[in-house]
Design a protein around this motif. Sequence first.
Motif, short mmCIF file in Angstrom:
data_model
loop_
_atom_site.label_atom_id
_atom_site.label_comp_id
_atom_site.label_asym_id
_atom_site.label_seq_id
_atom_site.Cartn_x
_atom_site.Cartn_y
_atom_site.Cartn_z
N LYS A 188 0.83 -1.20 0.00
CA LYS A 188 0.00 0.00 0.00
C LYS A 188 0.87 1.26 0.00
CE LYS A 188 -4.01 -2.02 0.12
NZ LYS A 188 -4.82 -2.05 -1.10
N SER A 189 0.33 2.33 -0.59
CA SER A 189 1.06 3.59 -0.66
C SER A 189 0.99 4.33 0.67
CB SER A 189 0.45 4.48 -1.75
OG SER A 189 -0.86 4.89 -1.35
N GLN A 190 1.89 5.29 0.85
CA GLN A 190 1.87 6.13 2.06
C GLN A 190 0.56 6.92 2.13
OE1 GLN A 190 5.54 8.38 1.57
NE2 GLN A 190 6.63 6.98 2.92
N ARG A 191 0.04 7.27 0.99
CA ARG A 191 -1.24 8.00 0.91
C ARG A 191 -2.37 7.14 1.49
NH1 ARG A 191 -1.96 12.22 -3.08
NH2 ARG A 191 -4.13 12.83 -3.14
N PHE A 192 -2.41 5.86 1.10
CA PHE A 192 -3.42 4.93 1.61
C PHE A 192 -3.28 4.78 3.13
CE2 PHE A 192 -4.48 0.64 3.05
CZ PHE A 192 -5.79 0.48 2.60
N LEU A 193 -2.04 4.60 3.60
CA LEU A 193 -1.82 4.41 5.04
C LEU A 193 -2.22 5.65 5.83
CD1 LEU A 193 1.58 2.48 4.97
CD2 LEU A 193 -0.66 1.54 5.49
N ALA A 194 -1.99 6.84 5.26
CA ALA A 194 -2.38 8.08 5.94
C ALA A 194 -3.90 8.13 6.12
CB ALA A 194 -1.89 9.29 5.15
N ALA A 195 -4.64 7.76 5.07
CA ALA A 195 -6.11 7.75 5.15
C ALA A 195 -6.57 6.74 6.19
CB ALA A 195 -6.71 7.41 3.78
#
Length: 299
Positions: A188-195
Amino acid sequence: MTTSCGFVAIVGRPNVGKSTLMNRMLGQKVSITSRRPQTTRHQVMGIKTEGEAQFIYVDTPGIHIMAKDRNKAINRFMNQAAVQALRDVDCVVFIIDRTRWSDEDQVVLQRLEHVQAPVILAVNKVDRLADKASLLPWLEQVGARRDFAAIVPISAKHGTNVPELEAEVAKHLPQSVHFFPEDQITDKSQRFLAAELVREKVMRQLGDELPYQMTVEIEEFRDEGRVVHISALILVERAGQKKILIGENGERIKSIGREARLDMERALGAKVMLTLWVKVKRGWSDDERALKSLGYDLD
Protein backbone atom coordinates in the motif's frame (compact mmCIF):
# COMPACT_ATOMS: atom_id res chain seq x y z
CA MET A 1 20.78 -21.33 -0.99
CA THR A 2 17.11 -22.03 -1.79
CA THR A 3 14.67 -19.20 -1.20
CA SER A 4 10.97 -19.55 -0.46
CA CYS A 5 8.10 -17.09 -0.93
CA GLY A 6 4.35 -17.41 -0.63
CA PHE A 7 1.01 -15.68 -0.13
CA VAL A 8 -0.76 -16.27 3.19
CA ALA A 9 -4.39 -15.15 3.65
CA ILE A 10 -5.47 -14.24 7.19
CA VAL A 11 -9.24 -14.79 7.43
CA GLY A 12 -11.90 -14.85 10.12
CA ARG A 13 -15.08 -13.18 11.28
CA PRO A 14 -15.10 -9.44 12.09
CA ASN A 15 -13.12 -8.19 15.10
CA VAL A 16 -11.40 -11.48 15.87
CA GLY A 17 -7.84 -10.07 15.76
CA LYS A 18 -6.69 -10.50 12.13
CA SER A 19 -5.09 -7.05 11.81
CA THR A 20 -3.53 -7.26 15.28
CA LEU A 21 -1.98 -10.60 14.32
CA MET A 22 -0.52 -9.27 11.07
CA ASN A 23 0.90 -6.18 12.79
CA ARG A 24 2.42 -8.45 15.46
CA MET A 25 4.08 -10.69 12.86
CA LEU A 26 5.45 -7.70 10.94
CA GLY A 27 6.66 -5.96 14.09
CA GLN A 28 4.95 -2.70 13.09
CA LYS A 29 1.56 -1.27 12.18
CA VAL A 30 0.41 -1.84 8.63
CA SER A 31 -3.26 -2.65 9.27
CA ILE A 32 -5.41 -0.36 11.40
CA THR A 33 -7.26 -1.75 14.42
CA SER A 34 -10.15 -0.78 16.70
CA ARG A 35 -12.65 -2.53 18.94
CA ARG A 36 -15.31 -2.08 16.25
CA PRO A 37 -15.99 -5.01 13.90
CA GLN A 38 -15.08 -4.47 10.24
CA THR A 39 -12.39 -1.86 10.84
CA THR A 40 -10.44 -3.40 7.93
CA ARG A 41 -12.21 -2.73 4.62
CA HIS A 42 -9.56 -3.52 2.00
CA GLN A 43 -7.10 -6.34 1.43
CA VAL A 44 -3.90 -5.08 3.02
CA MET A 45 -0.64 -6.85 2.22
CA GLY A 46 2.08 -7.18 4.84
CA ILE A 47 5.49 -8.42 3.68
CA LYS A 48 7.98 -10.06 6.01
CA THR A 49 11.38 -11.23 4.78
CA GLU A 50 13.31 -13.39 7.21
CA GLY A 51 16.52 -14.89 5.85
CA GLU A 52 15.65 -17.02 2.82
CA ALA A 53 11.88 -16.91 3.45
CA GLN A 54 9.46 -14.18 2.38
CA PHE A 55 5.95 -14.23 3.84
CA ILE A 56 3.33 -12.15 2.01
CA TYR A 57 0.44 -11.87 4.45
CA VAL A 58 -2.94 -10.67 3.17
CA ASP A 59 -5.09 -9.14 5.92
CA THR A 60 -8.74 -9.25 4.90
CA PRO A 61 -12.02 -7.66 5.98
CA GLY A 62 -14.02 -9.89 8.34
CA ILE A 63 -16.32 -12.28 6.48
CA HIS A 64 -19.75 -11.52 7.89
CA ILE A 65 -23.40 -12.44 7.59
CA MET A 66 -25.32 -9.88 5.52
CA ALA A 67 -27.81 -8.81 8.21
CA LYS A 68 -30.39 -6.02 7.99
CA ASP A 69 -27.96 -3.38 9.29
CA ARG A 70 -25.05 -4.73 7.21
CA ASN A 71 -26.55 -5.08 3.76
CA LYS A 72 -25.07 -2.12 1.90
CA ALA A 73 -22.76 -2.01 -1.09
CA ILE A 74 -19.78 -1.51 1.22
CA ASN A 75 -20.65 -4.74 3.11
CA ARG A 76 -20.81 -6.64 -0.19
CA PHE A 77 -17.45 -5.12 -1.16
CA MET A 78 -15.84 -6.26 2.12
CA ASN A 79 -17.14 -9.84 1.79
CA GLN A 80 -15.95 -9.99 -1.83
CA ALA A 81 -12.51 -8.63 -0.89
CA ALA A 82 -12.12 -11.28 1.81
CA VAL A 83 -13.20 -14.16 -0.46
CA GLN A 84 -11.05 -12.89 -3.35
CA ALA A 85 -7.98 -13.03 -1.10
CA LEU A 86 -8.39 -16.82 -0.89
CA ARG A 87 -7.65 -17.29 -4.59
CA ASP A 88 -4.18 -18.58 -5.42
CA VAL A 89 -2.79 -18.42 -1.87
CA ASP A 90 -0.23 -20.92 -0.60
CA CYS A 91 -1.57 -21.06 2.95
CA VAL A 92 -4.54 -19.77 4.97
CA VAL A 93 -4.53 -18.72 8.63
CA PHE A 94 -8.11 -19.00 9.92
CA ILE A 95 -8.34 -17.08 13.18
CA ILE A 96 -11.08 -17.69 15.77
CA ASP A 97 -11.72 -16.49 19.33
CA ARG A 98 -10.75 -18.96 22.12
CA THR A 99 -13.69 -21.13 23.25
CA ARG A 100 -16.47 -19.57 21.20
CA TRP A 101 -17.68 -20.83 17.82
CA SER A 102 -20.17 -18.42 16.22
CA ASP A 103 -22.43 -18.54 13.17
CA GLU A 104 -19.98 -16.22 11.43
CA ASP A 105 -17.09 -18.62 12.14
CA GLN A 106 -19.22 -21.27 10.42
CA VAL A 107 -19.71 -18.96 7.40
CA VAL A 108 -15.92 -18.52 7.12
CA LEU A 109 -15.40 -22.29 7.38
CA GLN A 110 -17.90 -22.83 4.55
CA ARG A 111 -16.02 -20.30 2.38
CA LEU A 112 -12.87 -22.37 2.95
CA GLU A 113 -14.46 -25.63 1.72
CA HIS A 114 -13.16 -25.21 -1.84
CA VAL A 115 -9.75 -23.81 -0.88
CA GLN A 116 -6.99 -26.24 -1.86
CA ALA A 117 -4.27 -24.55 0.21
CA PRO A 118 -3.49 -25.86 3.72
CA VAL A 119 -5.52 -24.11 6.45
CA ILE A 120 -3.94 -23.42 9.86
CA LEU A 121 -6.37 -22.69 12.70
CA ALA A 122 -5.15 -19.93 15.04
CA VAL A 123 -7.15 -19.77 18.28
CA ASN A 124 -6.74 -16.20 19.52
CA LYS A 125 -7.00 -14.47 22.92
CA VAL A 126 -6.09 -17.60 24.90
CA ASP A 127 -4.36 -15.30 27.42
CA ARG A 128 -7.85 -14.28 28.57
CA LEU A 129 -8.91 -17.83 29.43
CA ALA A 130 -9.40 -18.25 33.17
CA ASP A 131 -9.62 -22.04 32.89
CA LYS A 132 -6.81 -23.20 30.60
CA ALA A 133 -7.84 -26.85 31.13
CA SER A 134 -11.04 -26.22 29.16
CA LEU A 135 -9.01 -25.35 26.04
CA LEU A 136 -7.77 -28.83 25.07
CA PRO A 137 -11.15 -30.60 24.80
CA TRP A 138 -12.52 -27.62 22.91
CA LEU A 139 -9.58 -27.63 20.47
CA GLU A 140 -10.28 -31.31 19.76
CA GLN A 141 -13.93 -30.49 19.10
CA VAL A 142 -13.08 -27.61 16.72
CA GLY A 143 -10.34 -29.66 15.05
CA ALA A 144 -12.94 -32.18 13.96
CA ARG A 145 -14.69 -29.57 11.78
CA ARG A 146 -11.98 -29.72 9.12
CA ASP A 147 -8.64 -31.37 8.42
CA PHE A 148 -6.52 -28.43 9.59
CA ALA A 149 -2.79 -28.43 8.77
CA ALA A 150 -2.16 -27.32 12.38
CA ILE A 151 -4.01 -25.81 15.34
CA VAL A 152 -2.10 -23.15 17.27
CA PRO A 153 -3.45 -21.33 20.37
CA ILE A 154 -2.12 -17.74 20.31
CA SER A 155 -2.42 -14.24 21.71
CA ALA A 156 -2.03 -11.79 18.82
CA LYS A 157 -1.99 -8.86 21.25
CA HIS A 158 0.78 -10.22 23.50
CA GLY A 159 2.65 -12.36 20.96
CA THR A 160 2.11 -15.70 22.74
CA ASN A 161 2.89 -18.60 20.34
CA VAL A 162 3.04 -16.26 17.32
CA PRO A 163 6.59 -17.49 16.39
CA GLU A 164 5.21 -21.07 16.54
CA LEU A 165 2.38 -20.05 14.20
CA GLU A 166 4.89 -18.50 11.79
CA ALA A 167 6.97 -21.69 11.87
CA GLU A 168 3.87 -23.66 10.81
CA VAL A 169 3.18 -21.19 7.98
CA ALA A 170 6.82 -21.42 6.82
CA LYS A 171 6.37 -25.16 6.16
CA HIS A 172 3.92 -24.33 3.37
CA LEU A 173 5.86 -21.60 1.53
CA PRO A 174 6.88 -22.88 -1.92
CA GLN A 175 10.42 -22.59 -3.24
CA SER A 176 10.47 -19.33 -5.15
CA VAL A 177 12.37 -16.11 -5.74
CA HIS A 178 11.28 -13.24 -3.48
CA PHE A 179 8.59 -11.04 -5.05
CA PHE A 180 9.42 -7.90 -3.04
CA PRO A 181 12.63 -6.16 -1.86
CA GLU A 182 13.52 -7.32 1.66
CA ASP A 183 12.97 -3.88 3.20
CA GLN A 184 9.43 -3.47 1.79
CA ILE A 185 6.68 -4.15 4.35
CA THR A 186 3.45 -3.43 2.44
CA ASP A 187 2.05 -3.03 -1.07
CA LYS A 188 0.00 0.00 0.00
CA SER A 189 1.06 3.59 -0.66
CA GLN A 190 1.87 6.13 2.06
CA ARG A 191 -1.24 8.00 0.91
CA PHE A 192 -3.42 4.93 1.61
CA LEU A 193 -1.82 4.41 5.04
CA ALA A 194 -2.38 8.08 5.94
CA ALA A 195 -6.11 7.75 5.15
CA GLU A 196 -6.33 4.53 7.16
CA LEU A 197 -4.65 6.12 10.20
CA VAL A 198 -7.22 8.94 10.22
CA ARG A 199 -10.03 6.38 9.88
CA GLU A 200 -8.58 4.32 12.74
CA LYS A 201 -8.63 7.31 15.10
CA VAL A 202 -12.25 8.12 14.17
CA MET A 203 -13.25 4.45 14.67
CA ARG A 204 -11.52 4.30 18.05
CA GLN A 205 -13.05 7.52 19.34
CA LEU A 206 -16.47 7.39 17.69
CA GLY A 207 -16.99 3.76 16.63
CA ASP A 208 -20.42 3.51 18.25
CA GLU A 209 -21.74 6.76 16.79
CA LEU A 210 -20.20 6.40 13.30
CA PRO A 211 -19.77 2.67 12.76
CA TYR A 212 -19.68 2.25 8.96
CA GLN A 213 -20.98 5.49 7.47
CA MET A 214 -17.60 7.21 7.44
CA THR A 215 -14.62 7.06 5.13
CA VAL A 216 -11.47 9.12 4.53
CA GLU A 217 -10.06 10.51 1.30
CA ILE A 218 -6.60 12.11 1.03
CA GLU A 219 -6.91 15.30 -1.02
CA GLU A 220 -3.26 16.38 -0.73
CA PHE A 221 -0.07 14.47 0.08
CA ARG A 222 2.97 16.68 -0.49
CA ASP A 223 6.36 15.44 0.68
CA GLU A 224 8.84 18.28 1.09
CA GLY A 225 11.57 16.12 2.63
CA ARG A 226 11.59 17.11 6.30
CA VAL A 227 7.87 18.00 6.31
CA VAL A 228 4.93 16.13 4.76
CA HIS A 229 1.75 18.16 4.15
CA ILE A 230 -1.42 16.04 4.25
CA SER A 231 -5.03 17.17 3.77
CA ALA A 232 -7.65 14.54 4.59
CA LEU A 233 -11.38 14.71 3.88
CA ILE A 234 -13.62 12.72 6.25
CA LEU A 235 -16.90 11.80 4.56
CA VAL A 236 -20.05 11.07 6.55
CA GLU A 237 -23.65 10.49 5.45
CA ARG A 238 -25.63 12.88 7.67
CA ALA A 239 -25.26 16.41 9.07
CA GLY A 240 -25.71 15.05 12.61
CA GLN A 241 -22.68 12.79 12.11
CA LYS A 242 -20.62 15.77 10.98
CA LYS A 243 -21.57 17.61 14.17
CA ILE A 244 -20.53 14.61 16.33
CA LEU A 245 -17.23 14.32 14.46
CA ILE A 246 -16.32 17.99 14.90
CA GLY A 247 -17.38 17.97 18.58
CA GLU A 248 -17.94 20.89 20.91
CA ASN A 249 -15.73 23.82 19.88
CA GLY A 250 -13.96 21.48 17.46
CA GLU A 251 -12.41 19.46 20.32
CA ARG A 252 -13.18 16.01 18.86
CA ILE A 253 -11.72 16.68 15.42
CA LYS A 254 -8.63 18.26 17.03
CA SER A 255 -8.10 15.13 19.16
CA ILE A 256 -8.50 12.84 16.12
CA GLY A 257 -6.05 14.98 14.13
CA ARG A 258 -3.48 15.03 16.94
CA GLU A 259 -3.50 11.23 17.36
CA ALA A 260 -3.41 10.59 13.60
CA ARG A 261 -0.55 13.06 13.08
CA LEU A 262 1.62 11.38 15.75
CA ASP A 263 1.12 7.96 14.14
CA MET A 264 1.84 9.38 10.68
CA GLU A 265 5.08 10.95 11.91
CA ARG A 266 6.16 7.57 13.33
CA ALA A 267 5.25 5.78 10.08
CA LEU A 268 6.79 8.36 7.72
CA GLY A 269 9.81 9.34 9.80
CA ALA A 270 9.13 13.04 9.14
CA LYS A 271 7.20 15.97 10.59
CA VAL A 272 3.59 16.01 9.38
CA MET A 273 1.33 19.03 8.89
CA LEU A 274 -2.16 17.50 8.90
CA THR A 275 -5.38 19.30 7.95
CA LEU A 276 -8.75 17.56 8.43
CA TRP A 277 -12.03 18.48 6.73
CA VAL A 278 -15.49 16.97 7.25
CA LYS A 279 -18.07 16.75 4.47
CA VAL A 280 -21.55 15.20 4.19
CA LYS A 281 -21.98 12.88 1.15
CA ARG A 282 -25.36 11.20 1.49
CA GLY A 283 -25.67 7.48 0.70
CA TRP A 284 -22.00 6.91 -0.27
CA SER A 285 -21.79 3.54 1.55
CA ASP A 286 -24.61 2.04 -0.55
CA ASP A 287 -23.65 3.59 -3.91
CA GLU A 288 -21.33 1.39 -5.97
CA ARG A 289 -20.17 4.27 -8.20
CA ALA A 290 -19.40 6.42 -5.16
CA LEU A 291 -17.50 3.50 -3.58
CA LYS A 292 -15.37 3.05 -6.71
CA SER A 293 -14.54 6.76 -6.76
CA LEU A 294 -13.41 6.43 -3.11
CA GLY A 295 -11.07 3.52 -3.87
CA TYR A 296 -13.33 0.60 -2.96
CA ASP A 297 -12.73 -1.32 -6.17
CA LEU A 298 -11.83 -4.99 -6.60
CA ASP A 299 -10.58 -4.63 -10.19
